[in-house]
Design a protein around this motif. Structure first.
Motif, PDB file in Angstrom:
ATOM      1  N   UNK A  46       0.805  -1.211   0.000  1.00  0.00           N
ATOM      2  CA  UNK A  46       0.000   0.000   0.000  1.00  0.00           C
ATOM      3  C   UNK A  46       0.854   1.285   0.000  1.00  0.00           C
ATOM      4  N   UNK A  47       1.881   1.426   0.824  1.00  0.00           N
ATOM      5  CA  UNK A  47       2.694   2.648   0.770  1.00  0.00           C
ATOM      6  C   UNK A  47       3.384   2.842  -0.588  1.00  0.00           C
ATOM      7  N   UNK A  48       3.869   1.753  -1.181  1.00  0.00           N
ATOM      8  CA  UNK A  48       4.526   1.858  -2.476  1.00  0.00           C
ATOM      9  C   UNK A  48       3.534   2.295  -3.563  1.00  0.00           C
ATOM     10  N   UNK A  49       2.340   1.739  -3.559  1.00  0.00           N
ATOM     11  CA  UNK A  49       1.314   2.108  -4.525  1.00  0.00           C
ATOM     12  C   UNK A  49       0.928   3.580  -4.328  1.00  0.00           C
ATOM     13  N   UNK A  50       0.778   3.995  -3.098  1.00  0.00           N
ATOM     14  CA  UNK A  50       0.448   5.392  -2.799  1.00  0.00           C
ATOM     15  C   UNK A  50       1.541   6.340  -3.267  1.00  0.00           C
ATOM     16  N   UNK A  51       2.803   5.957  -3.035  1.00  0.00           N
ATOM     17  CA  UNK A  51       3.928   6.779  -3.469  1.00  0.00           C
ATOM     18  C   UNK A  51       3.971   6.867  -4.993  1.00  0.00           C
ATOM     19  N   UNK A  52       3.740   5.761  -5.688  1.00  0.00           N
ATOM     20  CA  UNK A  52       3.727   5.750  -7.158  1.00  0.00           C
ATOM     21  C   UNK A  52       2.605   6.650  -7.690  1.00  0.00           C
ATOM     22  N   UNK A  53       1.461   6.618  -7.044  1.00  0.00           N
ATOM     23  CA  UNK A  53       0.350   7.470  -7.468  1.00  0.00           C
ATOM     24  C   UNK A  53       0.697   8.947  -7.266  1.00  0.00           C
ATOM     25  N   UNK A  54       1.341   9.258  -6.161  1.00  0.00           N
ATOM     26  CA  UNK A  54       1.756  10.633  -5.886  1.00  0.00           C
ATOM     27  C   UNK A  54       2.760  11.117  -6.942  1.00  0.00           C
ATOM     28  N   UNK A  55       3.712  10.289  -7.310  1.00  0.00           N
ATOM     29  CA  UNK A  55       4.698  10.635  -8.341  1.00  0.00           C
ATOM     30  C   UNK A  55       3.992  10.855  -9.682  1.00  0.00           C
ATOM     31  N   UNK A  56       3.048  10.006 -10.023  1.00  0.00           N
ATOM     32  CA  UNK A  56       2.320  10.142 -11.287  1.00  0.00           C
ATOM     33  C   UNK A  56       1.567  11.461 -11.343  1.00  0.00           C
ATOM     34  N   UNK A  57       0.916  11.843 -10.263  1.00  0.00           N
ATOM     35  CA  UNK A  57       0.184  13.108 -10.205  1.00  0.00           C
ATOM     36  C   UNK A  57       1.155  14.282 -10.340  1.00  0.00           C
ATOM     37  N   UNK A  58       2.307  14.205  -9.673  1.00  0.00           N
ATOM     38  CA  UNK A  58       3.300  15.280  -9.746  1.00  0.00           C
ATOM     39  C   UNK A  58       3.849  15.429 -11.163  1.00  0.00           C
ATOM     40  N   UNK A  59       4.172  14.347 -11.817  1.00  0.00           N
ATOM     41  CA  UNK A  59       4.684  14.394 -13.184  1.00  0.00           C
ATOM     42  C   UNK A  59       3.634  14.971 -14.126  1.00  0.00           C
ATOM     43  N   UNK A  60       2.402  14.559 -13.983  1.00  0.00           N
ATOM     44  CA  UNK A  60       1.322  15.078 -14.811  1.00  0.00           C
ATOM     45  C   UNK A  60       1.167  16.592 -14.603  1.00  0.00           C
ATOM     46  N   UNK A  61       1.242  17.036 -13.376  1.00  0.00           N
ATOM     47  CA  UNK A  61       1.112  18.453 -13.064  1.00  0.00           C
ATOM     48  C   UNK A  61       2.269  19.282 -13.589  1.00  0.00           C
ATOM     49  N   UNK A  62       3.458  18.738 -13.593  1.00  0.00           N
ATOM     50  CA  UNK A  62       4.618  19.460 -14.079  1.00  0.00           C
ATOM     51  C   UNK A  62       4.624  19.616 -15.590  1.00  0.00           C
ATOM     52  N   UNK A  63       3.931  18.718 -16.271  1.00  0.00           N
ATOM     53  CA  UNK A  63       3.873  18.818 -17.729  1.00  0.00           C
ATOM     54  C   UNK A  63       3.194  20.101 -18.160  1.00  0.00           C
ATOM     55  N   UNK A  64       2.225  20.565 -17.441  1.00  0.00           N
ATOM     56  CA  UNK A  64       1.538  21.816 -17.726  1.00  0.00           C
ATOM     57  C   UNK A  64       0.756  21.770 -19.029  1.00  0.00           C
TER      58      UNK A  64
END
Length: 175
Positions: free
Chosen positions: A8-26
């Motif tokens: 669960x922590x690893x899946x949560x961390x991966x989801x957080x990274x995915x959201x951050x990368x998507x947001x940085x793309x702009x």
């Protein structure tokens, strides 16, 4: 059942990274357009930047003839790239004034000596007050000013060869 809780922590961390990368793309829209397009320029009076060339006032841009207002700096690399196009516009009879931002008279004079001088007037805007006041967020930017001192068009970035006809057409439309 408790094994999946270890992941669960690893899946949560991966989801957080995915959201951050998507947001940085702009959205790819990194320019700030002036809210004054279609409106009169604000009142201003800038002292001369270089010897032998007058400063710039709002009244200089409301002479009954459309003209270009170029916001530039000697330290701006894209300003060097647009210099030949500004000289081409000047040769075509276009009146061009400038606001030099965050610069020195010596640096601007050297820039003009190296890259050509298309300007009728150059105002010294060291504090960037006029630049901000007209809605310019960077350099270079060029504004088509109609004969009454209103901003008819804003060109963000350096003027390229294929922009010259567009600017000439905008100047003609601003008559």
């Amino acid at each position: 059942m408790s094994r999946w809780k270890l992941w669960l922590p690893l899946v949560g961390f991966a989801a957080l990274i995915a959201v951050a990368v998507y947001g940085l793309r702009g959205t790819g829209e990194a320019v700030v357009k002036s809210a004054l397009v279609g409106k009169p320029l604000p009142e201003f009076a800038l002292p001369a930047m270089v010897q032998g060339k007058p400063g710039l006032r709002r009244a200089d841009l409301a002479t009954g003839r459309p003209r270009l207002l170029n916001v530039f700096a000697s330290w701006c690399v894209p300003c060097i790239a647009e210099a030949p196009q500004l000289m081409q516009l000047k040769a075509a009879g276009v009146e061009i004034d400038a606001v030099a931002i965050a610069d020195t008279p010596e640096a601007v004079a050297a820039f003009l000596a190296r890259h050509g001088d298309p300007y009728a007037r150059i105002g010294d805007d060291r504090q960037r007050a006029v630049q901000i006041g007209i809605g310019s967020s960077g350099v270079p930017e060029t504004f088509v000013i109609d004969g009454q001192g209103r901003i008819a068009m804003q060109h963000i970035g350096d003027i390229r060869e294929d922009d010259v006809p567009k600017l000439l057409a905008a100047l003609e439309a601003a008559r």
